[in-house]
Design an enzyme around this catalytic site. Structure first.
Site, PDB file in Angstrom:
ATOM      1  N   CYS A  73      39.029  44.596  29.078  1.00 50.93           N
ATOM      2  CA  CYS A  73      38.742  43.168  28.923  1.00 50.93           C
ATOM      3  C   CYS A  73      37.405  43.030  28.218  1.00 50.93           C
ATOM      4  O   CYS A  73      36.912  43.991  27.618  1.00 50.93           O
ATOM      5  CB  CYS A  73      38.739  42.460  30.281  1.00 50.93           C
ATOM      6  SG  CYS A  73      37.341  42.922  31.332  1.00 50.93           S
ATOM      7  N   ALA A  74      36.788  41.855  28.283  1.00 45.33           N
ATOM      8  CA  ALA A  74      35.530  41.639  27.557  1.00 45.33           C
ATOM      9  C   ALA A  74      34.365  42.415  28.168  1.00 45.33           C
ATOM     10  O   ALA A  74      33.617  43.090  27.457  1.00 45.33           O
ATOM     11  CB  ALA A  74      35.202  40.154  27.494  1.00 45.33           C
TER      12      ALA A  74
END
Length: 376
Positions: A73-74
């Site tokens: 994810c980020a």
């Protein structure tokens, strides 16, 4: 059982080892389509994090049972949550500890050439498609186009038992923040860039146009500065020992530097034409071109670095053979693509007009490189 996190270095090692790697990216589709982890033998799917909150079986239909899934994810938090859901369902799973933020800070050095006179290392920042270089001779080093995470270069110099004396930027970068000035401050090295790139600033630098060559090391490693405008007016390439052309963003393995970032696409495209057919034309086919960016993972060759001989590039790249200036200008100016996000602010930072925090710098740099144009 606790889900394990892996580092960007470990993930890259797996990708590089030739083993199959499966990535589940749980960012939103726009972020994923714009910028994702790529590599050979890598399969990647995108299922947004919020979809997993519904526990819908369709979210799992593309996920393998027979191999480890790496969730990305980020910044790591959402990936951990999804990894725990998968773990409960019996999947073999891990997650990238700090997500794409960590991937964006990962650098991978590869030795291109080494002999008794010189060692040439390409430092690949994979997430950005950014390439920088360290040339080492007799315990002295030159760094070309360093990125802002300067410990990568000081640590590499320490490992190589070398003192950094010269730091050069081939041009004023628009898609990433240069580490040139900060690295010079830390090491006491001289920072070089063309004065036409630094107008309107009081940042200390040594003008590249004042030097025909720079020598260092007891073996007299020769560096020729070749003015190669087109991508930016003050773009410069460095010819190392008459064998390696550190070409900045002027010539790539698969294309040429975009000439539109100054708002003068046609004018700068004509400068790029003069560079290709007047300056570069004099160089022999066996010179190895080593650019500052690449646009496709396929440009990493079988030796693990991005580079090709000038002969190979001339053969495979039609624009390098388009000698009609009107056709050349139309082709180059007409295929420039999306501009790098935040490029005006990044240029101002690199020129020394503004300063930003480390967190703001990270935010500005997020996303892929957009300095290369592919012409086929």
């Amino acid at each position: 059982m606790a889900v394990t996190d892996i580092s960007a270095k470990e993930l890259h090692h797996r990708i590089n080892s030739g083993k199959s790697v499966f990535i589940l990216d749980v960012r939103n589709p726009d972020e994923y389509n714009d910028w994702k982890i790529e590599g050979k033998n890598l399969q990647s799917v995108n299922v947004p994090y919020f979809d997993f909150l519904d526990d819908d079986e369709k979210n799992f239909k593309d996920l393998p049972r027979d191999m480890e899934i790496v969730v990305v994810c980020a910044k790591g938090g959402s990936a951990l949550m999804v990894a725990e859901i998968l773990d409960e369902k019996g999947y073999k799973v891990s997650y990238l500890g700090e997500g794409m933020l960590e991937w964006s800070r990962f650098y991978h050095p590869v030795t291109i050439a080494t002999d008794e006179n010189m060692r040439l290392i390409q430092v690949n920042r994979l997430a950005k498609g950014c390439l920088s270089y360290m040339v080492i001779s007799q315990g002295q080093a030159m760094v070309v186009d360093p990125n802002r995470h300067i410990d990568e270069y000081t640590n590499l110099a320490t490992k190589e038992n070398a003192k950094i004396l010269h730091i050069m930027d081939t041009h004023l970068h628009a898609d990433h923040i240069s580490g040139g000035r900060e690295l010079a401050d830390k090491t006491g090295a001289t920072y070089y860039i063309s004065s036409s790139e630094m107008q309107g600033t009081d940042v200390p630098y040594e003008p590249l146009e004042s030097h025909n060559e720079i020598n260092f090391g007891s073996v007299n490693v020769k560096i020729l500065a070749i003015p190669t405008p087109g991508h930016t007016p003050g773009s410069v390439s460095f010819l190392v020992n008459d064998k390696f052309l550190l070409s900045g963003d002027t010539i790539f393995v698969g294309g040429l530097g975009r000439p539109d970032l100054g708002g003068k696409a046609r004018e700068w495209a004509q400068s790029l034409y003069d560079t290709v057919f007047k300056k570069i034309a004099a160089l022999s086919d066996d010179i190895v071109v080593l650019p500052t960016h690449y646009a496709d993972i396929k440009e990493i060759n079988e030796n693990g670095y991005v580079g090709a001989t000038l002969g190979e590039i001339r053969k495979s790249n039609e624009i390098m053979r388009t000698e009609d200036i009107e056709q050349f200008t139309e082709k180059v100016a007409g295929t420039v693509g999306a501009t790098p996000p935040n490029y005006e602010e990044i240029v101002d930072i690199n020129r020394g007009v503004i300063e930003v925090s480390s967190d703001k710098a990270t935010e500005l740099e997020v996303g892929p490189n957009r300095c290369a144009i592919h012409h086929g």
